[in-house]
Design an enzyme around this catalytic site. Structure first.
Site, PDB file in Angstrom:
ATOM      1  CB  SER A 251      -0.927  -0.141   1.320  1.00  0.00           C
ATOM      2  OG  SER A 251      -1.948   1.018   1.194  1.00  0.00           O
ATOM      3  CG  ASP A 570      -6.454  -3.371  -4.363  1.00  0.00           C
ATOM      4  OD1 ASP A 570      -7.204  -2.138  -4.414  1.00  0.00           O
ATOM      5  OD2 ASP A 570      -5.448  -3.222  -3.760  1.00  0.00           O
ATOM      6  CG  HIS A 623      -5.571  -2.128  -0.460  1.00  0.00           C
ATOM      7  ND1 HIS A 623      -4.714  -2.194  -1.515  1.00  0.00           N
ATOM      8  CD2 HIS A 623      -4.959  -1.691   0.619  1.00  0.00           C
ATOM      9  CE1 HIS A 623      -3.611  -1.137  -1.221  1.00  0.00           C
ATOM     10  NE2 HIS A 623      -4.125  -0.822   0.155  1.00  0.00           N
TER      11      HIS A 623
END
Length: 668
Positions: A251, A570, A623
């Protein structure tokens, strides 16, 4: 005496003594009479009693199930699962251990925003007893016990972006910093456990924990975090026989490590002084998971109105809850005031403007359609089949380039028919604040009615205009952001201005290191609707946030639901942001990748859990849940054990990332 004992009673007394049932009837009458005389003593069943019984029943059931869970053999869960779904495959670590894979390259984990734990080292009086207790991550108990105190200590200084006076909150260190976000909710734990199966341990695994609230350069200014990462990588490489490290960011950690690679080679004092070949000497591969390389539209919604799709839907279902219940007043305003002090959030504002994300009349992507036929493509197939489509989408064309629109009619209207009044020079009229605004103060109060009206009258905002919009509605935040981050596209990367650290996390305004033997991967999930653009409306609340996502806006034919347009991704990062740099920007030798570092895209098509026993899924593309995806974990372990991208099979693509990338006219 015997005669006296045998005498029978007479009259009423005789009847009473001879019939004991009469006593019982009298008792009942007396009790009934006493109840009539004391009506207040009657116990009536209330909702509170029902709630207490319900809570008690739930607690007893929970503790009983917990007792059974701890009492049964550890193999029971596997037995039940296999009885339902058939034999369970070995976890990747166990599978690859059987193949003979062992430890080779040291690995470094770089957590993203939110997932790393933060603990208190110094605080105000309201935080007594919380020394070195987690304020972020863990149980979040302090949010409910003392929410305003928690907000105060989780906020940074609105002028400097560093610690407020008398408060020190610091990142938790070690693998426990981000193995679990909360009890039972894994982040890195599954990957760590699988690496341990082939022999990894803490001496060759390192969690590069940092305070994810700070701007990237400020993590070095305040905590010397970048220097610590540099030293730990050098130590791990030296103690593992000179074998280079495999870096695994997730991320926002992807952007953080991109910043690090420029920092570590830049001269001191701005950089780490490692020299132009530091990355080539110390890094084998960077395996980016769910990387928001070009930002995320979701960050815009968060900074603009302190909400995204989930929050907007919650507000629509339970009006007023987020405005009143958790905190004494105005929950979202408190959250906005806090999160706008977190400079890191500005690193995820969309980069590249209209060139990347599209304009008023075009966008590179198409609507997310889960039913659309997908196919796996390797490098050669991509070149030959990129232009052919077996299935023609029936979804109508939408201009996703309009990241924010005020009113659904604005989204559908041709750009030539949208009458817009420029907001940038608008007068910020009379303040909206009054005595009902309590102690919450956001920058919207300073804008006044004039400024708020001007924002709405501009109608539509593209990615290029979003920067101007945020400067208008949040000038203090963006003043700090301008000093630490950039959002454009470099015309000439040889210009000395791009040596400043504000450009280092923008892949469109910096270059990769000179390390031709290094590999860069983009690993991310696909097949989930992901926020791309928003329909907003004005609200009437005087002290509230004046803009809200219009959840009444729906159109299935254009992937508009609850005021949010979705594309493939995602659920957090659109495919365009996660995959473009490896699909085109860095592919081969380009001005952004002068040494021709090899890049690979590995997409993981989302598949929901087959049953409740599977937990968050071993095939998830979400995610965060993708961190437990068996295919992703296997790819990482193979590279850590010595494999290359070619050994993995090259690119693995399910989306249209190469097709969309070709629509973007970017000078390479």
């Amino acid at each position: 005496m015997s005669l006296l004992r045998q005498r029978k009673p007479t009259g009423t007394s005789n009847a009473t003594e001879s019939d004991p049932n009469i006593y019982q009837e009298d008792d009942k009458k007396n009790k009934a009479a006493s109840k009539d005389k004391n009506p207040k003593k009657q116990k009536s069943w209330s909702c509170i009693d029902s709630c207490c019984w319900l809570i008690g029943w739930i607690c007893v059931t929970w503790w009983f199930l917990l007792f059974l869970y701890n009492a049964i053999p550890t193999s029971f869960n596997q037995y039940v699962t296999e009885a339902i779904t058939g034999p369970v495959p070995d976890p990747p670590g166990v599978k690859l251990k059987k193949e003979g894979l062992t430890v080779k390259h040291p690995v470094v984990f770089v957590p993203g925003i939110v997932t790393g734990g933060l603990e208190l080292w110094e605080g105000h009086q309201c935080a007594d007893g919380l020394f070195r207790k987690r304020l972020w991550g863990g149980t979040f108990g302090e949010v409910y016990k003392r929410p305003l105190c928690w907000v105060e200590h989780m906020s940074l200084d609105n002028e400097t972006g560093l610690d407020p006076s008398g408060i020190r909150v610091r990142p938790v260190s070690g693998l426990v910093a981000a193995d679990y976000f909360a009890p039972g909710y894994f982040v890195w734990a599954v990957l760590i456990a699988n690496l341990a199966n082939i022999g990894y341990e803490e001496k060759n695994m390192y969690m590069a924990a940092y305070d994810w609230r700070l701007s990237f350069q400020n993590t070095e200014v305040r905590d010397q975090t970048l220097s610590r990462i540099k030293s730990n990588i050098e130590l791990m490489v030296a103690t593992n026989g000179g074998k280079k490290a495999v870096i695994i960011p997730h991320s926002m950690g992807v952007l953080y490590f991109l910043h690090f690679m420029k920092w570590v080679e830049a001269p001191a004092p701005m950089g780490g002084g490692g020299g132009p070949d530091w990355c080539a000497k110390h890094i084998k591969a960077v395996m980016n998971i769910g990387g928001p390389f070009l930002g995320v539209p979701k960050a815009v919604a968060g900074l603009f109105s302190a909400e995204a799709k989930d929050v907007a839907v919650a507000r629509a279902i339970t009006p007023g809850f987020l405005d009143h219940d958790l905190f004494p007043h105005q929950t979202l305003q408190h959250l906005m005031r806090m999160t706008r002090t977190w400079d890191s959030t500005m690193s995820m504002i969309p980069k590249g403007g209209d060139t990347i994300w599209g304009g008023l009349d075009w966008s590179p992507e198409e609507c997310h359609s889960p039913s659309r036929k997908r196919q796996i493509a390797n490098d050669t197939q991509i070149a030959n089949e990129n232009g052919s489509e077996v299935v023609v989408s029936q979804i109508k064309h939408v201009n996703y380039g309009r990241v924010i629109s005020f009113g659904k009619d604005v989204v559908d209207a041709p750009s030539s028919e949208i009458e817009r009044i420029d907001f940038r020079d608008a007068f910020k009229g009379q303040s909206v604040a009054n005595s009902t605004c309590s102690e919450v103060w956001t920058e919207y109060h300073e804008m006044g009615y004039g400024g708020i009206k001007a924002v709405a009258e501009f109608k539509a905002y593209t990615a290029g205009l979003i920067i101007d919009l945020l400067h208008f509605v949040a000038p203090k935040m963006m003043a700090r952001g301008d000093a630490h981050f950039s959002y454009g596209i470099a015309e000439n990367l040889d210009n000395p201005e791009y040596q400043h650290y504000k450009y280092w996390s923008n892949p469109l305004e910096t270059t990769l290191p000179t390390a031709p033997d290094m590999e860069i991967y983009s690993l991310y999930g696909v097949g989930l609707p992901t926020e791309r653009a928003y329909v907003y409306k004005l609200t009437s609340a005087e002290c509230g946030i004046p803009f809200q996502i219009d959840t009444s806006a729906d159109d299935e034919d254009s992937c508009l639901k609850d005021g949010v347009y979705s594309v493939d991704g995602d659920e957090t990062v659109p495919v365009l942001s996660a995959g473009f740099m490896c699909a085109k920007g860095w592919r081969g030798k380009t001005r952004f990748n002068p040494s021709g570092i090899r890049t690979y895209i590995r997409e993981y098509d989302h598949s929901p859990p087959a049953n409740l026993l599977e937990g968050r899924g071993t095939l998830s593309g979400n995610h965060v849940d993708i961190m437990g995806n068996f295919a992703l974990i296997e790819d990482i372990i193979r590279v850590a054990a010595g494999a290359t991208g070619e050994d993995l099979g090259g690119n693995q693509v399910y989306s249209d990332i190469f097709k969309w990338s070709e629509k973007i006219n970017l000078q390479l």
